[in-house]
Design a protein around this motif. Structure first.
Motif, PDB file in Angstrom:
ATOM      1  N   CYS A  99      38.507 101.162   6.790  1.00 37.51           N
ATOM      2  CA  CYS A  99      37.506 101.578   5.809  1.00 37.51           C
ATOM      3  C   CYS A  99      37.045 100.420   4.934  1.00 37.51           C
ATOM      4  O   CYS A  99      36.023 100.534   4.242  1.00 37.51           O
ATOM      5  CB  CYS A  99      38.073 102.695   4.921  1.00 37.51           C
ATOM      6  N   ARG A 100      37.782  99.308   4.939  1.00 39.38           N
ATOM      7  CA  ARG A 100      37.420  98.195   4.065  1.00 39.38           C
ATOM      8  C   ARG A 100      37.220  96.872   4.805  1.00 39.38           C
ATOM      9  O   ARG A 100      36.688  95.911   4.220  1.00 39.38           O
ATOM     10  CB  ARG A 100      38.477  98.021   2.965  1.00 39.38           C
ATOM     11  N   ILE A 101      37.658  96.815   6.063  1.00 38.40           N
ATOM     12  CA  ILE A 101      37.537  95.582   6.849  1.00 38.40           C
ATOM     13  C   ILE A 101      36.887  95.934   8.182  1.00 38.40           C
ATOM     14  O   ILE A 101      37.308  96.888   8.838  1.00 38.40           O
ATOM     15  CB  ILE A 101      38.917  94.940   7.112  1.00 38.40           C
ATOM     16  N   PRO A 102      35.868  95.190   8.611  1.00 35.66           N
ATOM     17  CA  PRO A 102      35.286  95.464   9.936  1.00 35.66           C
ATOM     18  C   PRO A 102      36.344  95.349  11.020  1.00 35.66           C
ATOM     19  O   PRO A 102      37.240  94.507  10.954  1.00 35.66           O
ATOM     20  CB  PRO A 102      34.218  94.361  10.078  1.00 35.66           C
ATOM     21  N   ASP A 103      36.230  96.205  12.028  1.00 34.76           N
ATOM     22  CA  ASP A 103      37.223  96.239  13.104  1.00 34.76           C
ATOM     23  C   ASP A 103      37.435  94.858  13.716  1.00 34.76           C
ATOM     24  O   ASP A 103      38.561  94.438  13.971  1.00 34.76           O
ATOM     25  CB  ASP A 103      36.765  97.241  14.176  1.00 34.76           C
ATOM     26  N   HIS A 104      36.326  94.151  13.954  1.00 33.69           N
ATOM     27  CA  HIS A 104      36.451  92.848  14.620  1.00 33.69           C
ATOM     28  C   HIS A 104      37.178  91.811  13.775  1.00 33.69           C
ATOM     29  O   HIS A 104      37.650  90.792  14.300  1.00 33.69           O
ATOM     30  CB  HIS A 104      35.065  92.310  15.000  1.00 33.69           C
ATOM     31  N   ALA A 105      37.288  92.061  12.456  1.00 35.17           N
ATOM     32  CA  ALA A 105      37.897  91.086  11.553  1.00 35.17           C
ATOM     33  C   ALA A 105      39.326  91.435  11.162  1.00 35.17           C
ATOM     34  O   ALA A 105      39.956  90.693  10.386  1.00 35.17           O
ATOM     35  CB  ALA A 105      37.048  90.945  10.290  1.00 35.17           C
ATOM     36  N   LEU A 106      39.875  92.530  11.685  1.00 37.08           N
ATOM     37  CA  LEU A 106      41.246  92.902  11.330  1.00 37.08           C
ATOM     38  C   LEU A 106      42.230  91.852  11.856  1.00 37.08           C
ATOM     39  O   LEU A 106      42.211  91.518  13.042  1.00 37.08           O
ATOM     40  CB  LEU A 106      41.591  94.271  11.911  1.00 37.08           C
ATOM     41  N   PRO A 107      43.118  91.351  11.000  1.00 36.04           N
ATOM     42  CA  PRO A 107      44.049  90.303  11.437  1.00 36.04           C
ATOM     43  C   PRO A 107      45.324  90.880  12.035  1.00 36.04           C
ATOM     44  O   PRO A 107      45.612  92.080  11.917  1.00 36.04           O
ATOM     45  CB  PRO A 107      44.370  89.580  10.126  1.00 36.04           C
ATOM     46  N   LEU A 108      46.100  90.014  12.666  1.00 35.85           N
ATOM     47  CA  LEU A 108      47.461  90.376  13.048  1.00 35.85           C
ATOM     48  C   LEU A 108      48.332  90.480  11.804  1.00 35.85           C
ATOM     49  O   LEU A 108      48.107  89.782  10.806  1.00 35.85           O
ATOM     50  CB  LEU A 108      48.061  89.322  13.980  1.00 35.85           C
ATOM     51  N   THR A 109      49.337  91.328  11.859  1.00 30.59           N
ATOM     52  CA  THR A 109      50.364  91.351  10.828  1.00 30.59           C
ATOM     53  C   THR A 109      51.367  90.230  11.132  1.00 30.59           C
ATOM     54  O   THR A 109      51.368  89.670  12.232  1.00 30.59           O
ATOM     55  CB  THR A 109      51.105  92.687  10.829  1.00 30.59           C
ATOM     56  N   PRO A 110      52.242  89.888  10.194  1.00 25.91           N
ATOM     57  CA  PRO A 110      53.317  88.935  10.525  1.00 25.91           C
ATOM     58  C   PRO A 110      54.140  89.378  11.737  1.00 25.91           C
ATOM     59  O   PRO A 110      54.538  88.552  12.559  1.00 25.91           O
ATOM     60  CB  PRO A 110      54.162  88.907   9.245  1.00 25.91           C
ATOM     61  N   THR A 111      54.369  90.698  11.863  1.00 21.49           N
ATOM     62  CA  THR A 111      55.079  91.205  13.047  1.00 21.49           C
ATOM     63  C   THR A 111      54.273  90.929  14.307  1.00 21.49           C
ATOM     64  O   THR A 111      54.830  90.523  15.339  1.00 21.49           O
ATOM     65  CB  THR A 111      55.331  92.718  12.912  1.00 21.49           C
ATOM     66  N   GLY A 112      52.967  91.137  14.242  1.00 19.44           N
ATOM     67  CA  GLY A 112      52.112  90.866  15.392  1.00 19.44           C
ATOM     68  C   GLY A 112      52.130  89.406  15.799  1.00 19.44           C
ATOM     69  O   GLY A 112      52.123  89.083  16.997  1.00 19.44           O
ATOM     70  N   GLU A 113      52.168  88.517  14.833  1.00 18.22           N
ATOM     71  CA  GLU A 113      52.245  87.084  15.142  1.00 18.22           C
ATOM     72  C   GLU A 113      53.579  86.762  15.812  1.00 18.22           C
ATOM     73  O   GLU A 113      53.622  85.976  16.773  1.00 18.22           O
ATOM     74  CB  GLU A 113      52.053  86.265  13.872  1.00 18.22           C
ATOM     75  N   ARG A 114      54.663  87.352  15.327  1.00 17.24           N
ATOM     76  CA  ARG A 114      55.974  87.128  15.965  1.00 17.24           C
ATOM     77  C   ARG A 114      55.981  87.678  17.383  1.00 17.24           C
ATOM     78  O   ARG A 114      56.542  87.050  18.304  1.00 17.24           O
ATOM     79  CB  ARG A 114      57.086  87.780  15.134  1.00 17.24           C
TER      80      ARG A 114
END
Length: 218
Positions: free
Chosen positions: A21-36
């Motif tokens: 609702c606040r960030i465009p889908d294409h701009a959603l980042p990885l979480t720290p867990t996702g980076e790991r």
């Protein structure tokens, strides 16, 4: 020939649905867990690629591009391919409408239900068909194109890519779960046909009795 499919790592949208609702889908980042997750699965993906050249096709979304970066794969060519993007959910600024649309989509089916100002699964299926046609032509006919391909994309998009490649029914597609974040599948071209290394998780039997896998790869 080989195609390795990898879903992106855990993103902010996977843990906070209101992030859409606040960030465009294409701009959603990885979480720290996702980076790991991406760093951890990197050695496995590199082992699947082996020593030969690899071509990479990656969704241009932030979370997929970052996942590919953290996999640490040395590629001969890298293509940011818009047809591998996530299903377009339209405008999600209203959390109440977002929740309502999710329930409607689940009730009517993920393949044919078209989101307002967005796409249906069938729309994604159409663009994936065009991408696959070009990719297979390049792998078969272009001597300069690597015979191993890595695709970093999204859960529903990967399921639809396999639906197209194996001519799965809509009933079967809707009976399968997305890969977990940073999970992979491997497709090998054997005896003039594509083979899937292992099935997707299936949350129900397909109503039409269809199944995922053909004969096992020798």
């Amino acid at each position: 020939m080989r195609i390795i499919l990898v879903r992106h790592g855990q993103s902010l949208g996977n843990v906070d649905e209101l992030a859409y609702c606040r960030i465009p889908d294409h701009a959603l980042p990885l979480t720290p867990t996702g980076e790991r997750q991406a760093r951890t699965v990197g050695p496995q993906v590199r082992a699947l690629i082996g020593d030969g050249p690899v071509a990479v096709y990656v969704s241009p979304y932030k979370r997929t591009r970052k996942t590919f970066e953290l996999l640490d794969v040395a590629a001969e060519r890298i293509v940011a391919e818009p047809r591998l993007r996530e299903q377009d959910w339209g405008n999600l600024q209203d959390p109440v409408q977002q929740e309502m649309l999710k329930h409607q989509r689940h009730a009517f089916g993920h393949f044919f239900f078209r989101l307002p100002n967005g796409e249906s699964g069938a729309d994604v299926d159409d663009r994936i068909a065009a991408f696959l046609g070009e990719l297979q032509f390049r792998m078969l006919m272009d001597r300069a194109h690597p015979k191993t391909v890595l695709i970093v994309s999204h859960g529903l998009t990967i399921r639809l890519l396999c639906r197209r490649l194996f001519s799965w029914s809509v009933d079967l597609f809707e009976s399968l779960s997305n890969l977990d974040t940073c999970e992979n599948r491997v497709l090998d071209f054997v005896d003039s046909e594509w083979r899937l290394d292992r099935p997707f998780t299936q949350w129900r039997d397909s109503p039409d009795g269809a199944t995922q896998l053909g004969p096992p790869v020798p």
